[in-house]
Design a protein around this motif. Structure first.
Motif, PDB file in Angstrom:
ATOM      1  N   UNK A  94       0.835  -1.203   0.000  1.00 18.55           N
ATOM      2  CA  UNK A  94       0.000   0.000   0.000  1.00 18.55           C
ATOM      3  C   UNK A  94       0.872   1.256   0.000  1.00 18.55           C
ATOM      4  N   UNK A  95       1.917   1.244   0.824  1.00 17.66           N
ATOM      5  CA  UNK A  95       2.820   2.400   0.921  1.00 17.66           C
ATOM      6  C   UNK A  95       3.810   2.469  -0.234  1.00 17.66           C
ATOM      7  N   UNK A  96       3.763   1.448  -1.115  1.00 12.88           N
ATOM      8  CA  UNK A  96       4.661   1.384  -2.272  1.00 12.88           C
ATOM      9  C   UNK A  96       6.136   1.488  -1.867  1.00 12.88           C
ATOM     10  N   UNK A  97       6.514   0.724  -0.828  1.00 12.12           N
ATOM     11  CA  UNK A  97       7.937   0.611  -0.513  1.00 12.12           C
ATOM     12  C   UNK A  97       8.657   0.116  -1.761  1.00 12.12           C
ATOM     13  N   UNK A  98       9.841   0.679  -2.086  1.00 13.73           N
ATOM     14  CA  UNK A  98      10.562   0.205  -3.270  1.00 13.73           C
ATOM     15  C   UNK A  98      10.680  -1.322  -3.268  1.00 13.73           C
ATOM     16  N   UNK A  99      10.313  -1.924  -4.387  1.00 16.97           N
ATOM     17  CA  UNK A  99      10.233  -3.384  -4.453  1.00 16.97           C
ATOM     18  C   UNK A  99      11.565  -4.043  -4.133  1.00 16.97           C
ATOM     19  N   UNK A 100      12.664  -3.468  -4.618  1.00 17.84           N
ATOM     20  CA  UNK A 100      13.970  -4.067  -4.373  1.00 17.84           C
ATOM     21  C   UNK A 100      14.290  -4.063  -2.875  1.00 17.84           C
ATOM     22  N   UNK A 101      13.904  -2.982  -2.184  1.00 22.15           N
ATOM     23  CA  UNK A 101      14.172  -2.888  -0.743  1.00 22.15           C
ATOM     24  C   UNK A 101      13.319  -3.878   0.035  1.00 22.15           C
ATOM     25  N   UNK A 102      12.042  -3.967  -0.343  1.00 22.24           N
ATOM     26  CA  UNK A 102      11.158  -4.929   0.313  1.00 22.24           C
ATOM     27  C   UNK A 102      11.671  -6.352   0.119  1.00 22.24           C
ATOM     28  N   UNK A 103      12.067  -6.674  -1.108  1.00 19.14           N
ATOM     29  CA  UNK A 103      12.560  -8.022  -1.391  1.00 19.14           C
ATOM     30  C   UNK A 103      13.849  -8.322  -0.625  1.00 19.14           C
ATOM     31  N   UNK A 104      14.751  -7.347  -0.558  1.00 19.88           N
ATOM     32  CA  UNK A 104      16.020  -7.547   0.145  1.00 19.88           C
ATOM     33  C   UNK A 104      15.809  -7.767   1.637  1.00 19.88           C
ATOM     34  N   UNK A 105      14.965  -6.941   2.257  1.00 18.84           N
ATOM     35  CA  UNK A 105      14.707  -7.062   3.692  1.00 18.84           C
ATOM     36  C   UNK A 105      13.965  -8.353   4.016  1.00 18.84           C
ATOM     37  N   UNK A 106      13.011  -8.706   3.168  1.00 13.29           N
ATOM     38  CA  UNK A 106      12.260  -9.949   3.364  1.00 13.29           C
ATOM     39  C   UNK A 106      13.173 -11.157   3.243  1.00 13.29           C
ATOM     40  N   UNK A 107      14.030 -11.145   2.239  1.00 18.28           N
ATOM     41  CA  UNK A 107      14.956 -12.262   2.039  1.00 18.28           C
ATOM     42  C   UNK A 107      15.916 -12.398   3.209  1.00 18.28           C
ATOM     43  N   UNK A 108      16.460 -11.276   3.680  1.00 19.23           N
ATOM     44  CA  UNK A 108      17.419 -11.311   4.790  1.00 19.23           C
ATOM     45  C   UNK A 108      16.762 -11.846   6.060  1.00 19.23           C
ATOM     46  N   UNK A 109      15.587 -11.316   6.402  1.00 16.74           N
ATOM     47  CA  UNK A 109      14.897 -11.782   7.602  1.00 16.74           C
ATOM     48  C   UNK A 109      14.482 -13.238   7.490  1.00 16.74           C
ATOM     49  N   UNK A 110      13.959 -13.616   6.327  1.00 14.76           N
ATOM     50  CA  UNK A 110      13.516 -14.992   6.119  1.00 14.76           C
ATOM     51  C   UNK A 110      14.684 -15.965   6.163  1.00 14.76           C
ATOM     52  N   UNK A 111      15.826 -15.558   5.632  1.00 17.05           N
ATOM     53  CA  UNK A 111      17.000 -16.423   5.632  1.00 17.05           C
ATOM     54  C   UNK A 111      17.417 -16.770   7.054  1.00 17.05           C
ATOM     55  N   UNK A 112      17.397 -15.781   7.932  1.00 13.64           N
ATOM     56  CA  UNK A 112      17.771 -16.016   9.330  1.00 13.64           C
ATOM     57  C   UNK A 112      16.752 -16.929  10.013  1.00 13.64           C
ATOM     58  N   UNK A 113      15.468 -16.594   9.872  1.00 11.90           N
ATOM     59  CA  UNK A 113      14.401 -17.357  10.513  1.00 11.90           C
ATOM     60  C   UNK A 113      14.389 -18.810  10.021  1.00 11.90           C
ATOM     61  N   UNK A 114      14.393 -18.978   8.699  1.00 11.15           N
ATOM     62  CA  UNK A 114      14.307 -20.322   8.126  1.00 11.15           C
ATOM     63  C   UNK A 114      15.516 -21.170   8.495  1.00 11.15           C
ATOM     64  N   UNK A 115      16.695 -20.575   8.428  1.00 13.83           N
ATOM     65  CA  UNK A 115      17.910 -21.316   8.745  1.00 13.83           C
ATOM     66  C   UNK A 115      17.887 -21.813  10.184  1.00 13.83           C
ATOM     67  N   UNK A 116      17.426 -20.970  11.101  1.00 12.04           N
ATOM     68  CA  UNK A 116      17.394 -21.343  12.521  1.00 12.04           C
ATOM     69  C   UNK A 116      16.518 -22.570  12.743  1.00 12.04           C
TER      70      UNK A 116
END
Length: 235
Positions: A142-164
């Motif tokens: 909705x806020x139109x966060x830049x797609x590349x930034x959203x994808x990068x932050x999501x990937x980084x957070x998910x990588x940590x969570x999933x790996x654990x």
């Protein structure tokens, strides 16, 4: 990988389904399951991810494959919800909020304003919070966060969570029965968290609406003109 669970609950059925999916298509099955978990928050990744780790431990596929595919699944699910938020947009979301009970248009504006200030932290750290990690993708769209930034932050957070959680399954290995003992616990925690959150939000909203009505009533009363009394001439 085969399941020995005799649990007949929905979570036990879910785990069996994920295991069967991984037996058929390997780590891609784990990725699909995690993508669905993002779209349907009550599905607990805390129960799905260890299964991928156990399968990797048993040699069904590599550990890095489990991490890579589940992280990709997290990103795909998050992007789908981001797309939903972008499609809705702020104006459409306001119109929807106007028709919903217990929801005020100003709530939407405040949420979007908050996200624009703290969106980066919310997306990254939100990946570690059940249910919130899915819902946060919608205001990002909705806020139109830049797609590349959203994808990068999501990937980084998910990588940590999933790996654990995958590593938890990896180290458990053949100790599947340890996970099996906590299936009902995880199920009950998920249900309780969803129910309590819903009750708290509804209660807060009802109190807010009552307070607003009280203020509006008081304001209308103070603005109502009183009849002027006739002034005696003293004669």
């Amino acid at each position: 990988m085969t399941s020995s669970t005799t649990d007949t609950s929905w979570l036990g059925w879910l785990i069996d389904a994920v295991i069967s999916l991984m037996d058929i298509i390997g780590p891609i099955g784990a990725g699909i399951a995690i993508a669905l978990e993002n779209l349907f928050p009550p599905l607990p990744s805390e129960a799905i991810l260890p299964m991928a780790g156990i399968a990797a431990h048993d040699g069904a596929f590599g550990l890095w494959e489990a991490v890579a595919w589940t992280t990709l699944g997290s990103l795909v699910g998050a992007l789908a919800l981001y797309g939903l938020g972008a499609w809705l947009g702020l104006d459409r979301l306001r119109r929807i909020a106007h028709r919903l009970p217990l929801v005020d248009v100003s709530d939407v504006d405040r949420t979007v304003a908050w996200f624009r200030r703290h969106g980066g932290k919310a997306v990254f750290f939100g990946r570690f919070v059940p249910i919130f990690r899915s819902l946060i993708s919608i205001p990002a769209g909705v806020a139109r966060m830049p797609l590349w930034r959203f994808a990068a932050l999501t990937t980084a957070g998910s990588l940590i969570w999933n790996t654990a959680f995958i590593l938890c399954g990896w180290f458990l290995g053949s100790g599947w029965h340890i996970v099996e003992q906590y299936v009902d616990v995880v199920q009950n925690v998920v249900i309780v968290v969803v129910a309590v959150t819903a009750v708290v939000l509804v209660t807060i909203r009802i109190r807010s609406l009552r307070a607003k009505r009280g203020r509006d009533t008081a304001s209308e009363a103070s603005d109502t003109p009183t009849d002027e009394l006739p002034v005696s001439s003293g004669r």
